[in-house]
Design a protein around this motif. Structure first.
Motif, mmCIF file in Angstrom:
data_model
loop_
_atom_site.group_PDB
_atom_site.id
_atom_site.type_symbol
_atom_site.label_atom_id
_atom_site.label_comp_id
_atom_site.label_asym_id
_atom_site.label_seq_id
_atom_site.Cartn_x
_atom_site.Cartn_y
_atom_site.Cartn_z
ATOM 1 N N LEU A 21 0.829 -1.211 0.000
ATOM 2 C CA LEU A 21 0.000 0.000 0.000
ATOM 3 C C LEU A 21 0.862 1.259 0.000
ATOM 4 C CD1 LEU A 21 -2.684 -1.096 2.622
ATOM 5 C CD2 LEU A 21 -2.943 -1.040 0.130
ATOM 6 N N LEU A 22 1.970 1.210 0.717
ATOM 7 C CA LEU A 22 2.896 2.341 0.772
ATOM 8 C C LEU A 22 3.534 2.569 -0.597
ATOM 9 C CD1 LEU A 22 3.984 4.290 2.991
ATOM 10 C CD2 LEU A 22 5.854 2.676 3.304
ATOM 11 N N SER A 23 3.989 1.504 -1.237
ATOM 12 C CA SER A 23 4.638 1.652 -2.542
ATOM 13 C C SER A 23 3.661 2.129 -3.615
ATOM 14 C CB SER A 23 5.321 0.349 -2.968
ATOM 15 O OG SER A 23 4.365 -0.628 -3.287
ATOM 16 N N GLU A 24 2.375 1.800 -3.452
ATOM 17 C CA GLU A 24 1.348 2.261 -4.389
ATOM 18 C C GLU A 24 0.862 3.676 -4.068
ATOM 19 O OE1 GLU A 24 -1.806 -0.645 -4.590
ATOM 20 O OE2 GLU A 24 -0.400 -2.273 -5.005
ATOM 21 N N LYS A 25 1.453 4.286 -3.049
ATOM 22 C CA LYS A 25 1.104 5.641 -2.597
ATOM 23 C C LYS A 25 -0.365 5.768 -2.205
ATOM 24 C CE LYS A 25 4.816 8.448 -4.294
ATOM 25 N NZ LYS A 25 5.156 9.354 -3.218
ATOM 26 N N LEU A 26 -0.927 4.659 -1.702
ATOM 27 C CA LEU A 26 -2.278 4.703 -1.165
ATOM 28 C C LEU A 26 -2.273 5.163 0.284
ATOM 29 C CD1 LEU A 26 -3.766 1.464 -2.729
ATOM 30 C CD2 LEU A 26 -4.414 3.835 -3.244
ATOM 31 N N ILE A 27 -1.154 4.941 0.975
ATOM 32 C CA ILE A 27 -0.996 5.391 2.358
ATOM 33 C C ILE A 27 0.313 6.157 2.483
ATOM 34 C CG2 ILE A 27 -2.383 3.515 3.326
ATOM 35 C CD1 ILE A 27 0.257 2.144 4.177
ATOM 36 N N ALA A 28 0.363 7.024 3.485
ATOM 37 C CA ALA A 28 1.593 7.786 3.733
ATOM 38 C C ALA A 28 2.504 7.039 4.702
ATOM 39 C CB ALA A 28 1.270 9.159 4.291
ATOM 40 N N CYS A 29 1.906 6.295 5.644
ATOM 41 C CA CYS A 29 2.687 5.516 6.599
ATOM 42 C C CYS A 29 1.787 4.508 7.287
ATOM 43 C CB CYS A 29 3.383 6.419 7.613
ATOM 44 S SG CYS A 29 2.296 7.356 8.664
ATOM 45 N N PHE A 30 2.426 3.591 8.010
ATOM 46 C CA PHE A 30 1.680 2.585 8.758
ATOM 47 C C PHE A 30 2.390 2.303 10.075
ATOM 48 C CE2 PHE A 30 4.598 0.142 6.038
ATOM 49 C CZ PHE A 30 5.186 -0.727 6.944
ATOM 50 N N ASN A 31 1.605 1.788 11.023
ATOM 51 C CA ASN A 31 2.123 1.292 12.300
ATOM 52 C C ASN A 31 1.571 -0.113 12.477
ATOM 53 O OD1 ASN A 31 1.174 4.419 13.109
ATOM 54 N ND2 ASN A 31 3.302 3.905 13.414
ATOM 55 N N ILE A 32 2.420 -1.041 12.857
ATOM 56 C CA ILE A 32 2.007 -2.425 13.086
ATOM 57 C C ILE A 32 2.393 -2.797 14.512
ATOM 58 C CG2 ILE A 32 2.420 -4.838 12.443
ATOM 59 C CD1 ILE A 32 2.967 -3.831 9.592
ATOM 60 N N PHE A 33 1.465 -3.459 15.206
ATOM 61 C CA PHE A 33 1.740 -3.884 16.578
ATOM 62 C C PHE A 33 0.938 -5.142 16.891
ATOM 63 C CE2 PHE A 33 -1.379 -0.565 16.260
ATOM 64 C CZ PHE A 33 -2.460 -1.012 17.013
ATOM 65 N N GLN A 34 1.457 -5.932 17.806
ATOM 66 C CA GLN A 34 0.824 -7.179 18.201
ATOM 67 C C GLN A 34 -0.341 -6.899 19.154
ATOM 68 O OE1 GLN A 34 3.501 -10.363 19.315
ATOM 69 N NE2 GLN A 34 2.057 -11.078 20.853
ATOM 70 N N VAL A 35 -1.445 -7.630 18.947
ATOM 71 C CA VAL A 35 -2.618 -7.494 19.813
ATOM 72 C C VAL A 35 -3.176 -8.874 20.151
ATOM 73 C CG1 VAL A 35 -3.309 -5.217 18.963
ATOM 74 C CG2 VAL A 35 -4.206 -7.246 17.852
ATOM 75 N N ASP A 36 -3.764 -8.982 21.328
ATOM 76 C CA ASP A 36 -4.535 -10.168 21.689
ATOM 77 C C ASP A 36 -5.965 -9.902 21.248
ATOM 78 O OD1 ASP A 36 -2.466 -11.626 22.968
ATOM 79 O OD2 ASP A 36 -2.698 -10.376 24.745
ATOM 80 N N SER A 37 -6.515 -10.787 20.430
ATOM 81 C CA SER A 37 -7.848 -10.576 19.879
ATOM 82 C C SER A 37 -8.806 -11.674 20.328
ATOM 83 C CB SER A 37 -7.801 -10.578 18.343
ATOM 84 O OG SER A 37 -7.000 -9.524 17.874
ATOM 85 N N GLY A 38 -10.023 -11.285 20.638
ATOM 86 C CA GLY A 38 -11.101 -12.220 20.930
ATOM 87 C C GLY A 38 -12.281 -11.852 20.061
ATOM 88 N N TYR A 39 -12.970 -12.841 19.505
ATOM 89 C CA TYR A 39 -14.056 -12.573 18.563
ATOM 90 C C TYR A 39 -14.914 -13.821 18.366
ATOM 91 C CZ TYR A 39 -10.483 -14.784 15.689
ATOM 92 O OH TYR A 39 -9.539 -15.652 15.217
ATOM 93 N N TRP A 40 -16.117 -13.597 17.853
ATOM 94 C CA TRP A 40 -16.984 -14.705 17.481
ATOM 95 C C TRP A 40 -16.623 -15.173 16.073
ATOM 96 C CZ3 TRP A 40 -20.259 -17.365 20.437
ATOM 97 C CH2 TRP A 40 -20.672 -16.793 21.637
ATOM 98 N N TRP A 41 -16.480 -16.491 15.885
ATOM 99 C CA TRP A 41 -16.246 -17.055 14.556
ATOM 100 C C TRP A 41 -16.816 -18.465 14.529
ATOM 101 C CZ3 TRP A 41 -15.423 -14.681 10.296
ATOM 102 C CH2 TRP A 41 -15.053 -15.387 9.152
#
Length: 105
Positions: A21-41
């Protein structure tokens, strides 16, 4: 400025897609971080470690980011949502706009 949030199954996939997405210039920057997720599936509660991404872009690029995320995302039903910002530092906003447009960043 718009903030887009999504999650990925692992760090490698998050980095791969965000860099795309960054190389396609769709976004200016991103942040990635680990999360504990809970959800219905599939009718039951699931819990996983995921990697969340915050993508920063302009309002004009928002729908393009959504489209590409849906094309590239490994999840069948990815969480993809945006939050429009109310107040943004003017210098940062100008940098962001310049970054997602086809000018030198």
């Amino acid at each position: 400025m718009t903030i887009i949030y999504t999650t990925f199954p692992n760090r490698e996939k998050a980095l791969e897609i965000c860099k795309n997405l960054l190389s396609e210039k769709l976004i200016a920057c991103f942040n990635i971080f680990q999360v504990d997720s809970g959800y219905w599936w599939d009718g039951k509660i699931s819990q996983d470690i995921e990697f969340a991404a915050i993508l920063k872009t302009s309002k004009l690029k928002e729908q393009g980011v959504f489209k590409r995320l849906k094309e590239l995302h490994p999840y069948s039903v990815p969480a993809i949502f945006s939050v429009e910002t109310e107040n943004v530092d003017m210098d940062y906003k100008q940098w962001l706009e310049k970054s997602v447009n086809n000018t030198n960043s």
